[in-house]
Design a protein around this motif. Structure first.
Motif, PDB file in Angstrom:
ATOM      1  N   ILE A  25      35.450  42.537  74.202  1.00 43.31           N
ATOM      2  CA  ILE A  25      34.312  41.433  74.006  1.00 43.31           C
ATOM      3  C   ILE A  25      34.082  41.718  72.495  1.00 43.31           C
ATOM      4  N   PHE A  26      34.035  40.566  71.854  1.00 46.60           N
ATOM      5  CA  PHE A  26      33.907  40.488  70.357  1.00 46.60           C
ATOM      6  C   PHE A  26      33.407  39.151  69.904  1.00 46.60           C
ATOM      7  N   ASN A  27      33.263  39.253  68.739  1.00 48.22           N
ATOM      8  CA  ASN A  27      32.871  37.788  67.721  1.00 48.22           C
ATOM      9  C   ASN A  27      31.991  36.732  68.560  1.00 48.22           C
ATOM     10  N   PRO A  28      30.638  37.326  68.683  1.00 51.69           N
ATOM     11  CA  PRO A  28      29.579  36.584  69.295  1.00 51.69           C
ATOM     12  C   PRO A  28      28.802  35.307  68.225  1.00 51.69           C
ATOM     13  N   CYS A  41      29.447  35.492  73.534  1.00 49.26           N
ATOM     14  CA  CYS A  41      30.445  36.595  73.183  1.00 49.26           C
ATOM     15  C   CYS A  41      31.992  35.865  73.323  1.00 49.26           C
ATOM     16  N   ARG A  42      32.693  36.077  72.946  1.00 52.98           N
ATOM     17  CA  ARG A  42      34.100  36.040  73.043  1.00 52.98           C
ATOM     18  C   ARG A  42      34.699  37.037  74.017  1.00 52.98           C
ATOM     19  N   VAL A  43      35.104  36.723  75.231  1.00 50.83           N
ATOM     20  CA  VAL A  43      35.699  37.759  75.760  1.00 50.83           C
ATOM     21  C   VAL A  43      37.269  37.578  76.245  1.00 50.83           C
ATOM     22  N   GLU A  88      37.722  30.568  71.257  1.00 47.62           N
ATOM     23  CA  GLU A  88      37.460  31.862  70.469  1.00 47.62           C
ATOM     24  C   GLU A  88      36.421  31.654  69.506  1.00 47.62           C
ATOM     25  N   ASP A  89      35.464  32.590  69.122  1.00 48.81           N
ATOM     26  CA  ASP A  89      34.609  32.587  67.777  1.00 48.81           C
ATOM     27  C   ASP A  89      33.721  31.509  67.693  1.00 48.81           C
ATOM     28  N   PRO A  90      32.621  31.399  68.888  1.00 44.78           N
ATOM     29  CA  PRO A  90      31.551  30.374  68.520  1.00 44.78           C
ATOM     30  C   PRO A  90      30.685  30.655  67.532  1.00 44.78           C
ATOM     31  N   ASN A 135      43.081  24.804  61.912  1.00 39.67           N
ATOM     32  CA  ASN A 135      41.970  24.717  61.258  1.00 39.67           C
ATOM     33  C   ASN A 135      40.842  25.698  62.127  1.00 39.67           C
ATOM     34  N   LYS A 136      39.945  26.101  61.639  1.00 37.63           N
ATOM     35  CA  LYS A 136      39.209  27.274  62.260  1.00 37.63           C
ATOM     36  C   LYS A 136      37.759  27.482  61.359  1.00 37.63           C
ATOM     37  N   ASP A 137      37.060  28.711  62.009  1.00 37.59           N
ATOM     38  CA  ASP A 137      35.964  28.897  61.114  1.00 37.59           C
ATOM     39  C   ASP A 137      35.019  27.824  60.922  1.00 37.59           C
ATOM     40  N   ILE A 221      42.903  43.718  55.921  1.00 40.38           N
ATOM     41  CA  ILE A 221      41.269  44.244  56.014  1.00 40.38           C
ATOM     42  C   ILE A 221      40.407  42.941  55.716  1.00 40.38           C
ATOM     43  N   TYR A 222      39.507  42.865  56.844  1.00 39.29           N
ATOM     44  CA  TYR A 222      38.641  41.925  56.916  1.00 39.29           C
ATOM     45  C   TYR A 222      37.225  42.268  56.381  1.00 39.29           C
ATOM     46  N   LYS A 223      36.651  41.689  55.449  1.00 36.76           N
ATOM     47  CA  LYS A 223      35.233  42.100  55.092  1.00 36.76           C
ATOM     48  C   LYS A 223      34.295  41.035  54.917  1.00 36.76           C
ATOM     49  N   ASP A 257      41.825  46.766  68.866  1.00 36.83           N
ATOM     50  CA  ASP A 257      42.973  45.920  68.982  1.00 36.83           C
ATOM     51  C   ASP A 257      43.558  45.340  67.695  1.00 36.83           C
ATOM     52  N   VAL A 258      42.700  45.156  66.639  1.00 36.80           N
ATOM     53  CA  VAL A 258      43.259  44.830  65.289  1.00 36.80           C
ATOM     54  C   VAL A 258      42.532  45.588  64.306  1.00 36.80           C
ATOM     55  N   GLY A 259      42.945  46.623  63.789  1.00 37.22           N
ATOM     56  CA  GLY A 259      42.170  47.514  63.004  1.00 37.22           C
ATOM     57  C   GLY A 259      41.646  47.075  61.793  1.00 37.22           C
ATOM     58  N   ASN A 260      40.677  47.889  61.159  1.00 37.90           N
ATOM     59  CA  ASN A 260      40.086  47.577  59.832  1.00 37.90           C
ATOM     60  C   ASN A 260      39.747  46.056  59.633  1.00 37.90           C
ATOM     61  N   VAL A 261      38.831  45.583  60.791  1.00 39.13           N
ATOM     62  CA  VAL A 261      38.358  44.193  60.906  1.00 39.13           C
ATOM     63  C   VAL A 261      36.751  44.666  61.101  1.00 39.13           C
ATOM     64  N   THR A 262      35.917  44.030  59.850  1.00 37.34           N
ATOM     65  CA  THR A 262      34.552  43.547  60.449  1.00 37.34           C
ATOM     66  C   THR A 262      34.461  41.852  60.369  1.00 37.34           C
ATOM     67  N   PHE A 263      34.047  41.390  61.483  1.00 39.69           N
ATOM     68  CA  PHE A 263      34.083  39.926  61.509  1.00 39.69           C
ATOM     69  C   PHE A 263      32.948  39.421  62.113  1.00 39.69           C
ATOM     70  N   SER A 264      32.349  38.293  61.543  1.00 37.49           N
ATOM     71  CA  SER A 264      31.058  37.739  62.041  1.00 37.49           C
ATOM     72  C   SER A 264      30.970  36.479  62.292  1.00 37.49           C
ATOM     73  N   ALA A 282      36.927  45.927  64.595  1.00 39.74           N
ATOM     74  CA  ALA A 282      38.359  46.124  65.134  1.00 39.74           C
ATOM     75  C   ALA A 282      38.721  44.911  66.262  1.00 39.74           C
ATOM     76  N   ASP A 283      37.998  43.961  66.217  1.00 37.64           N
ATOM     77  CA  ASP A 283      38.196  42.838  67.228  1.00 37.64           C
ATOM     78  C   ASP A 283      37.998  43.470  68.918  1.00 37.64           C
ATOM     79  N   SER A 284      37.053  44.629  68.793  1.00 40.46           N
ATOM     80  CA  SER A 284      37.045  45.085  70.123  1.00 40.46           C
ATOM     81  C   SER A 284      35.722  45.612  70.475  1.00 40.46           C
TER      82      SER A 284
HETATM   83  C1  BMA Z   1      40.799  35.759  62.827  1.00 42.80           C
HETATM   84  C2  BMA Z   1      40.261  35.409  63.878  1.00 42.80           C
HETATM   85  C3  BMA Z   1      39.050  36.251  64.424  1.00 42.80           C
HETATM   86  C4  BMA Z   1      39.749  37.656  64.382  1.00 42.80           C
HETATM   87  C5  BMA Z   1      40.130  37.837  63.044  1.00 42.80           C
HETATM   88  C6  BMA Z   1      40.529  39.398  62.778  1.00 42.80           C
HETATM   89  O1  BMA Z   1      41.723  34.826  62.382  1.00 42.80           O
HETATM   90  O2  BMA Z   1      41.216  35.026  64.692  1.00 42.80           O
HETATM   91  O3  BMA Z   1      39.028  35.950  65.866  1.00 42.80           O
HETATM   92  O4  BMA Z   1      38.381  38.454  64.573  1.00 42.80           O
HETATM   93  O5  BMA Z   1      41.150  37.111  62.515  1.00 42.80           O
HETATM   94  O6  BMA Z   1      41.778  39.685  63.846  1.00 42.80           O
END
Ligand code: BMA
Length: 301
Positions: A25-28, A41-43, A88-90, A135-137, A221-223, A257-264, A282-284
């Motif tokens: 569960i992540f990226n709410p 939340c994305r599950v 994903e990622d609302p 396209n996303k985000d 790395i996602y910051k 699941d995907v290390g070194n990620v902070t995603f909002s 970490a997408d987790s």
């Molecule tokens: C992005 C998206 C997010 C994810 C991020 C890190 O491209 O797919 O959903 O959290 O990558 O893996």
């Protein structure tokens, strides 16, 4: 002035809080609804495809996850082939009494942006696709500017990953596309950037979180950073962080699941200027950090 404070209860939601079986569960997306805190939340389900579930809280920290999904790929009857691999990622934007959700539809056609609306987070009206792939985000502004709705999104073209702005008379038909922000080369965001939250109106301009990505060898790395857009001409960048405000530090942000990620993709501003930034490690999992508007504005100067 407060800086960024990561909650000492982080992660505040993990998959063990979900009353049914999920991979993660992540990226709410985040909003205030009926004076409570509500996350969509994305599950990621056991088959690897994502759907959405709500979680609600009285204080913004202790959440109860609903016992069933609120939106699934199968709900998208008119455009199922474009969301067949998941939603994903609302991002959630309140406009008057309606909440607009913009999220990624994923399929063999690559990611694209879907728009839906709801008044109660139980029934959703799915408007359908509002971008071509890839396209996303995407996030919509919470009010009209110069008589139009506005959105930002992140098309991928070749190796370009920039943030674009467009406008619409009705939220459905979009045009006058303009690239407003590109990755700052050689820094923490050198590879790609994308929106991380619906813009919040401040006296100085529209504040918006964004993410930046940098690759190191085989890992990335996602910051998270922050940017200030002009109130009446939102294509003008008034300021932007030089350094990220949230980045992976702790195990719950580094390992998953995907290390070194902070995603909002969601935050909530309180009346007194405090801001709760919901983000995932970490997408987790789901975490929260608090800060305030004045600090975020100072970071953009
Ligand atoms: C992005 C998206 C997010 C994810 C991020 C890190 O491209 O797919 O959903 O959290 O990558 O893996």
């Amino acid at each position: 002035m407060k800086e960024i404070k990561k909650c000492n209860k982080n992660p505040i939601i993990t998959k063990s809080d979900v009353p049914f079986i999920v991979n993660s569960i992540f990226n709410p997306g985040a909003v205030k609804f009926n004076d409570r805190y509500l996350l969509v939340c994305r599950v990621e389900m056991p088959d690897g495809r994502s759907s959405f579930v709500t979680a609600e809280s009285d204080n913004g920290y202790d959440f109860k996850v609903a016992d069933k999904l609120c939106l699934t790929p199968e709900d998208h009857k008119e455009c199922y082939e474009y969301v067949e691999w998941g939603i994903e990622d609302p991002r959630i934007t309140p406009v008057d009494d309606t909440f607009y959700l913009t999220y990624t539809g994923y399929s063999k056609y690559e990611p694209l942006v879907i728009l839906a609306e709801t008044k109660d987070f139980e029934k959703f009206k799915i408007h359908g696709i509002i971008s071509e792939p890839s396209n996303k985000d995407c996030a919509v502004f919470p009010e009209q500017i110069n008589g139009y709705y506005w959105k930002v999104d992140r098309p991928t073209a070749g190796n370009r990953n920039d943030i674009w702005l467009s406008k619409s008379p009705d939220m459905i038909h979009w045009g006058e596309y303009k690239c407003i922000m590109e990755p700052s080369k050689g820094t923490w965001e050198t590879q790609k950037i994308g929106n991380s939250s619906p813009p919040i109106k401040t006296k100085d301009g529209w504040l918006m979180l964004y993410h930046g990505v940098r690759g190191f060898g085989s890992s990335i790395i996602y910051k998270i950073g922050v940017v200030l857009l002009d109130l009446n001409k939102p294509w003008i960048i008034k300021g932007r962080t030089k350094v990220p405000i949230i980045f992976p530090e702790y195990d719950y942000e580094r390992i998953g699941d995907v290390g070194n990620v902070t995603f909002s993709n969601g935050w909530i501003a309180e009346q007194d200027g405090e801001v709760k930034i919901y983000y995932s490690g970490a997408d987790s999992n789901i975490c929260v950090a608090t800060t305030n508007i004045n600090y975020l504005l100072s970071m953009c100067k």
